[in-house]
Design a protein around this motif. Structure first.
Motif, PDB file in Angstrom:
ATOM      1  N   UNK A 178       0.864  -1.129  -0.100  1.00  0.00           N
ATOM      2  CA  UNK A 178       0.142  -0.059  -0.078  1.00  0.00           C
ATOM      3  C   UNK A 178       0.878   1.200  -0.142  1.00  0.00           C
ATOM      4  N   UNK A 179       1.762   1.331   0.896  1.00  0.00           N
ATOM      5  CA  UNK A 179       2.683   2.516   0.919  1.00  0.00           C
ATOM      6  C   UNK A 179       3.817   2.660  -0.037  1.00  0.00           C
ATOM      7  N   UNK A 180       4.104   1.409  -0.674  1.00  0.00           N
ATOM      8  CA  UNK A 180       4.972   1.438  -1.780  1.00  0.00           C
ATOM      9  C   UNK A 180       4.668   1.895  -3.180  1.00  0.00           C
ATOM     10  N   UNK A 181       3.152   1.633  -3.259  1.00  0.00           N
ATOM     11  CA  UNK A 181       2.682   1.684  -4.403  1.00  0.00           C
ATOM     12  C   UNK A 181       1.439   3.136  -4.575  1.00  0.00           C
ATOM     13  N   UNK A 183       0.689   5.885  -2.796  1.00  0.00           N
ATOM     14  CA  UNK A 183       1.109   7.378  -2.963  1.00  0.00           C
ATOM     15  C   UNK A 183       1.757   7.938  -4.262  1.00  0.00           C
ATOM     16  N   UNK A 184       2.916   7.132  -4.641  1.00  0.00           N
ATOM     17  CA  UNK A 184       3.453   7.609  -5.810  1.00  0.00           C
ATOM     18  C   UNK A 184       2.694   7.402  -6.870  1.00  0.00           C
ATOM     19  N   UNK A 185       1.919   6.147  -7.224  1.00  0.00           N
ATOM     20  CA  UNK A 185       0.890   6.206  -8.284  1.00  0.00           C
ATOM     21  C   UNK A 185      -0.129   7.078  -8.377  1.00  0.00           C
ATOM     22  N   UNK A 186      -0.825   7.504  -7.266  1.00  0.00           N
ATOM     23  CA  UNK A 186      -1.847   8.621  -7.294  1.00  0.00           C
ATOM     24  C   UNK A 186      -1.087   9.820  -7.511  1.00  0.00           C
ATOM     25  N   UNK A 187       0.066  10.131  -6.977  1.00  0.00           N
ATOM     26  CA  UNK A 187       0.737  11.442  -7.523  1.00  0.00           C
ATOM     27  C   UNK A 187       0.972  11.282  -8.678  1.00  0.00           C
ATOM     28  N   UNK A 188       1.543  10.293  -9.423  1.00  0.00           N
ATOM     29  CA  UNK A 188       1.696  10.331 -10.986  1.00  0.00           C
ATOM     30  C   UNK A 188       0.685  10.490 -11.682  1.00  0.00           C
ATOM     31  N   UNK A 189      -0.494   9.857 -11.194  1.00  0.00           N
ATOM     32  CA  UNK A 189      -1.796  10.006 -12.115  1.00  0.00           C
ATOM     33  C   UNK A 189      -2.395  11.486 -11.970  1.00  0.00           C
ATOM     34  N   UNK A 243       9.460  13.521 -12.073  1.00  0.00           N
ATOM     35  CA  UNK A 243      10.610  12.884 -12.045  1.00  0.00           C
ATOM     36  C   UNK A 243      10.599  12.436 -10.498  1.00  0.00           C
ATOM     37  N   UNK A 244      10.620  13.163  -9.598  1.00  0.00           N
ATOM     38  CA  UNK A 244      10.749  12.726  -8.401  1.00  0.00           C
ATOM     39  C   UNK A 244       9.712  11.590  -7.945  1.00  0.00           C
ATOM     40  N   UNK A 245       8.497  11.713  -8.360  1.00  0.00           N
ATOM     41  CA  UNK A 245       7.366  10.739  -8.348  1.00  0.00           C
ATOM     42  C   UNK A 245       7.804   9.374  -8.735  1.00  0.00           C
ATOM     43  N   UNK A 246       8.546   9.386  -9.840  1.00  0.00           N
ATOM     44  CA  UNK A 246       8.873   8.236 -10.318  1.00  0.00           C
ATOM     45  C   UNK A 246      10.046   7.428  -9.648  1.00  0.00           C
ATOM     46  N   UNK A 247      10.838   8.271  -9.267  1.00  0.00           N
ATOM     47  CA  UNK A 247      11.938   7.738  -8.226  1.00  0.00           C
ATOM     48  C   UNK A 247      11.370   7.007  -6.930  1.00  0.00           C
ATOM     49  N   UNK A 248      10.317   7.748  -6.425  1.00  0.00           N
ATOM     50  CA  UNK A 248       9.631   7.131  -5.321  1.00  0.00           C
ATOM     51  C   UNK A 248       8.760   5.849  -5.722  1.00  0.00           C
ATOM     52  N   UNK A 249       8.403   5.916  -6.938  1.00  0.00           N
ATOM     53  CA  UNK A 249       7.892   4.822  -7.503  1.00  0.00           C
ATOM     54  C   UNK A 249       8.611   3.580  -7.601  1.00  0.00           C
ATOM     55  N   UNK A 250       9.904   4.021  -7.963  1.00  0.00           N
ATOM     56  CA  UNK A 250      11.044   2.918  -8.193  1.00  0.00           C
ATOM     57  C   UNK A 250      11.515   2.176  -6.873  1.00  0.00           C
ATOM     58  N   UNK A 251      11.186   2.969  -5.794  1.00  0.00           N
ATOM     59  CA  UNK A 251      11.633   2.392  -4.494  1.00  0.00           C
ATOM     60  C   UNK A 251      13.159   2.871  -4.092  1.00  0.00           C
ATOM     61  N   UNK A 252      13.782   3.474  -4.902  1.00  0.00           N
ATOM     62  CA  UNK A 252      15.000   4.100  -4.623  1.00  0.00           C
ATOM     63  C   UNK A 252      15.130   5.401  -3.846  1.00  0.00           C
ATOM     64  N   UNK A 253      16.340   5.455  -2.994  1.00  0.00           N
ATOM     65  CA  UNK A 253      16.425   6.329  -2.317  1.00  0.00           C
ATOM     66  C   UNK A 253      17.254   7.621  -2.647  1.00  0.00           C
TER      67      UNK A 253
END
Length: 327
Positions: A178-181, A183-189, A243-253
């Protein structure tokens, strides 16, 4: 390979901890000082129109900054097991979608404002009343916030071990899809929707200006330089945020992505604090000049005659208030 990945993650978390003062400064300066001052200005000043969508946008970003600084500004040390850390981890799942929806609704309201008058009549005739639309516009960000936060709180109660504060910035939830996907997915959308509507606004703006030039050849064709700069910077930051949202989506720090996220409330403040009518209200010692009741900071347009200038007006539009001239 696993040890190398763990070492890289630890190094990234250490860099995040070092950037904590910058992270807090961006949230405090933009979300806890600047935007509240802007809200008060909107509510108190009679020279600035009280646009509900715009005020709601500012409130959403204030709540977002409060969520991110809840533990850091509490004045005491909190481990992942404390109630305050639990609360922050829950609301941080709802704050970014809430702020994103609030921002999108401002763009959507501008799009509605500059729609073609004829299609606008048809649209208004078969849709709910403007009052109902206003209620939905105001409440939707907080409904999203409550839903995301409640889901996170339930997951945290069931699996307390998912609470984590190793990033050195705030308490969050790790190890759950849930946390992994979510927030980043909703932000990207939301960002994709905003880019689409901004494109539609730009096209409509261009067509409206071209029609005015054809109808009034002697009309002033200049556009506010401040408007162009603010809109351009906003769109650039929007793309960087994507771009930052895609980084969060990838799980990278990546520390830069966290700083971009933290700077959003500051960008929101600067975008609207540099409007001409806001600056004139704050610079009260300057000679009062007659100002329009609309703002020049966004792409919403209002007709003031052949020499009309662009200005903000998020109020529901009518054929008489759209900058569209029939030939």
């Amino acid at each position: 390979m696993a040890d190398e990945t763990s070492a890289q993650r630890a190094a990234s978390l250490a860099r995040l901890g070092e950037l904590r003062p910058v992270f807090l400064a961006l949230h405090v300066g933009g979300g806890l000082v600047g935007l509240p001052l802007l809200i008060i200005t909107f509510l108190v000043s009679s020279n600035i129109p009280r646009q509900p969508a715009l005020i709601n946008f500012c409130v959403a970003w204030v709540l977002n900054s409060i969520s991110y600084t809840l533990v850091s500004l509490s004045g005491s040390s909190h481990t992942a097991s404390t109630p305050l850390c639990f609360t922050q981890a829950a609301v941080l799942n709802g704050a970014p979608p809430m702020a994103g929806v609030g921002t999108f609704l401002v763009v959507f309201q501008i799009w509605r404002t500059i729609r073609d008058p004829i299609s606008r009549r048809i649209y208004r005739g078969r849709q709910c009343s403007e009052k109902a639309t206003l209620i939905v516009t105001i409440s939707l960000p907080y409904i999203v916030f409550i839903i995301f936060s409640l889901v996170s709180a339930v997951l945290q109660v069931r699996t307390p071990h998912i609470l984590d504060r190793t990033n050195g910035l705030y308490c969050t939830v790790t190890g759950v899809p849930f946390r992994r996907w979510s927030v980043p997915l909703s932000t990207v959308a939301i960002l994709i929707l905003m880019l689409g509507f901004e494109t539609a606004i730009a096209i409509r703006y261009y067509l409206a200006r071209r029609r005015i030039v054809n109808s009034f050849p002697l009309a002033s064709r200049s556009t506010s330089l401040g408007l162009i700069i603010r809109i351009s910077l906003f769109n650039v930051y929007l793309l960087v945020t994507f771009g930052a949202s895609l980084v969060f989506l990838s799980g990278a720090i990546q520390p830069w992505a966290y700083m971009i996220q933290a700077g959003l409330s500051m960008v929101a403040f600067l975008l609207f604090a540099t409007q001409k009518n806001v600056v004139l209200v704050w610079c009260f010692w300057r000679k009062n000049r007659k100002e329009s009741h609309s703002d020049d900071s966004m792409l919403a347009l209002q007709k003031h005659g052949p020499n009309g200038d662009v200005s903000v007006n998020l109020a529901p539009s009518t054929p008489d208030t759209i900058i569209t001239d029939r030939v």
